[in-house]
Design an enzyme around this catalytic site. Structure first.
Site, PDB file in Angstrom:
ATOM      1  N   CYS A   1       2.540  -4.876   7.088  1.00 37.42           N
ATOM      2  CA  CYS A   1       2.294  -4.697   5.661  1.00 37.42           C
ATOM      3  C   CYS A   1       3.496  -4.008   4.996  1.00 37.42           C
ATOM      4  CB  CYS A   1       1.036  -3.870   5.439  1.00 37.42           C
ATOM      5  SG  CYS A   1      -0.491  -4.796   5.762  1.00 37.42           S
TER       6      CYS A   1
ATOM      7  N   HIS B   1       0.824  -1.220   0.000  1.00 37.35           N
ATOM      8  CA  HIS B   1       0.000   0.000   0.000  1.00 37.35           C
ATOM      9  C   HIS B   1       0.847   1.255   0.000  1.00 37.35           C
ATOM     10  CE1 HIS B   1       0.586   1.043   4.303  1.00 37.35           C
ATOM     11  NE2 HIS B   1       0.602  -0.268   4.520  1.00 37.35           N
TER      12      HIS B   1
END
Length: 527
Positions: free
Chosen positions: A447, A428
């Site tokens: 992440c 992301h």
């Protein structure tokens, strides 16, 4: 995990010509002409003999089922012996075993004291012919397991390596090596290509070690930096050190820091996970002073990791790879690097998982659905201290959970890339752009944050004419979440390599950010 070995196509013929015939030659000499064929050597090796062998040599028992199946297929007779002794390929196998160090492994066959006399001190071999043949067969399975499979899957999983393990096709492998009577992989096709590259540099670094390695650079505790024009004994030491590993092509032994030395140092920094600078700092000296023996251990550890990877992975037409210690993402298309981006990975306490997935969706202007662990550890304590905490963080309650609204302040930035997995990890964007300027980029909750998410989206959608860069920009700044399903899923591999030979043939070392190397090197070097 039990490794399924092949029922190999061992095409070994044991025919020996002898001169014992009493037939006459063309001149009538009765004992001088025709030659009788000595009967082929046949040593029965059945299940009872194999069972008895493993009672005597229990450290090899994990190979029993595979050995039994192999002998049954080959007519329950010996595989490695003929009337003259050991067939030539048996000696080839033993020589490869003795050269395991070249593969970054220790030669520690459980019954080394039994296998060695078979080949090196023949008169000391006290084994029966049956046990001699069985011992060599077990050496073959041992060698194949060590070199082509590495530690078992249970062990690699315990080391938190969740990428799919390579499934070695031992049938094809064995048919090939026995047909050509060699274990050499001349076309380098049986292993992940990085393995062969690391094996080559291992040889180079062992040669450096044999010559005494490199000398320590002594700058003193009060050292701050060297810049162009500075003069010191340590500068000549730096020059000598860089000449050993090749960053400096010629060593003029000068004690003056010049542009040539700075350029060589920059090259070194680039290939050791550092941001190149025009000065030489204490951290650079510390890196240069890492002993060659430690560098060799790092190479060996990463060769082992390569054993776990299926070489078929590299044949994919399009895939993404992330190397955690390198803090970098690559998009590979048609075997070439088509896109590169710096990344931020998980902190030591929230490590990014080593695994793979299939990217299927790109989400523009995403919500961030806050994980419960973060709600408990960060949001609830924040709310207890500040009644306006949710509003200030652009957070909102959503059916008993917490989410962050789309926009420039969203923790996921303006786009995320999903590859469904049980670890809830994805790629992301992020509003915290300054972190990408750091050398160590382990800051996330697990992440992978991408420095160039817009460019990644453009690359992934470049074959869809409807998704122009302008449309991607509009979707990223819409302030309303929208999903795009990729027409073809893209494999994503998140790996962990602290040594890597790049496509230019340069060896790179990266910091062991999660301290994973030490436990693996202990496994590989223990007796």
């Amino acid at each position: 995990m039990k490794i399924l070995y092949p029922l190999t196509a061992l095409m070994i013929l044991f025919t020996v010509i002898s001169c014992n015939s009493k037939s006459s030659d063309k001149e009538g000499n009765p004992n001088n002409a025709a030659k009788q064929i000595t009967p082929e050597l046949k040593i029965p090796i059945d299940s009872a003999a194999i069972s008895k062998f493993y009672q005597t040599y229990p450290k090899l028992v994990k190979f029993q089922g595979d050995v039994l199946a192999l002998y049954k297929k080959k007519g329950s007779t010996q595989l490695w012996l003929d009337n003259k002794g050991i067939v030539e390929f048996g000696s080839t196998l033993f020589n490869k075993y003795k050269g395991l160090e070249e593969e970054g492994l220790k030669a520690n066959f459980p019954y080394n004291e039994k296998i060695t006399p078979i080949f090196e001190r023949i008169s000391d071999n006290k084994l029966s012919k049956i046990d001699t043949d069985l011992m060599i067969t077990n050496l073959y399975f041992y060698y194949a397991e060590k070199v082509f499979s590495g530690v078992d899957e249970k062990t690699s999983t315990s080391l938190q390596w969740l990428l799919p393990r390579k499934k070695v096709n031992y049938q094809v492998f064995s048919d090939s090596i026995f047909e050509h009577a060699t274990i050499n992989d001349d076309n380098k096709s049986k292993m992940f290509s990085q393995y062969y590259k690391l094996r080559d540099v291992l040889k180079k670094y062992r040669e450096i070690e044999k010559k005494g390695g490199w000398k320590m650079i002594d700058v003193g505790e009060d050292f701050k930096k060297f810049k162009a024009g500075d003069s010191a004994v340590a500068i000549a030491q730096i020059r000598e050190r860089l000449a050993v590993t090749g960053e400096l092509k010629e060593n003029n032994k000068s004690a003056v820091c010049d542009s040539t030395l700075i350029a060589a140092m920059k090259d070194y920094e680039i290939h050791h996970g550092k941001t190149p600078k025009n000065i030489i700092l204490k951290e650079h000296i510390d890196e240069l002073n890492v002993p060659v023996a430690d560098r060799i251990k790092t190479i060996i550890v990463n060769m082992e990791r390569c054993r776990w990877i299926d070489p078929e992975l590299e044949k994919g037409k399009e895939y993404i790879e992330v190397n955690i210690p390198e803090f970098r993402l690559y998009l590979i298309r048609n075997h070439e690097i088509s896109f590169v981006s710096a990344v931020v990975v998980g902190k030591a306490m929230t490590k990014t998982v080593i695994f793979s997935g299939m990217m299927n969706n790109i989400v523009f202007s995403p919500y961030w659905n806050v994980p419960q662990s973060i709600i408990n550890k960060e949001i609830k304590p924040g709310m207890a201290k500040n009644k306006n905490y949710l509003a200030e963080k652009h957070l909102e309650w959503n059916n008993g959970a917490v989410r962050q609204a789309p926009g420039v302040n969203n923790s996921l930035g303006l786009v995320k890339f999903l590859f469904p997995n049980s670890n809830n990890i994805y790629l992301h964007d992020t509003p915290a752009k300054s972190l990408f300027e750091r050398e160590n980029r382990a800051f996330s909750h697990g992440c992978v944050r991408v420095a160039k998410p817009r460019e990644l989206a453009i690359e992934l959608l470049k074959n869809d004419p409807k998704w122009t860069p302008a449309r991607i920009d509009k979707a990223m700044h819409a302030g309303k979440e929208s999903w795009y399903t990729l027409k073809k899923k893209v494999p994503v591999y998140i790996g962990y390599f602290t040594a890597w030979v790049d496509r230019e043939g340069k060896l790179n070392f990266y910091n062991d950010v999660y301290n994973r190397d030490e436990s693996l090197i202990k496994l590989l070097t223990e007796e």
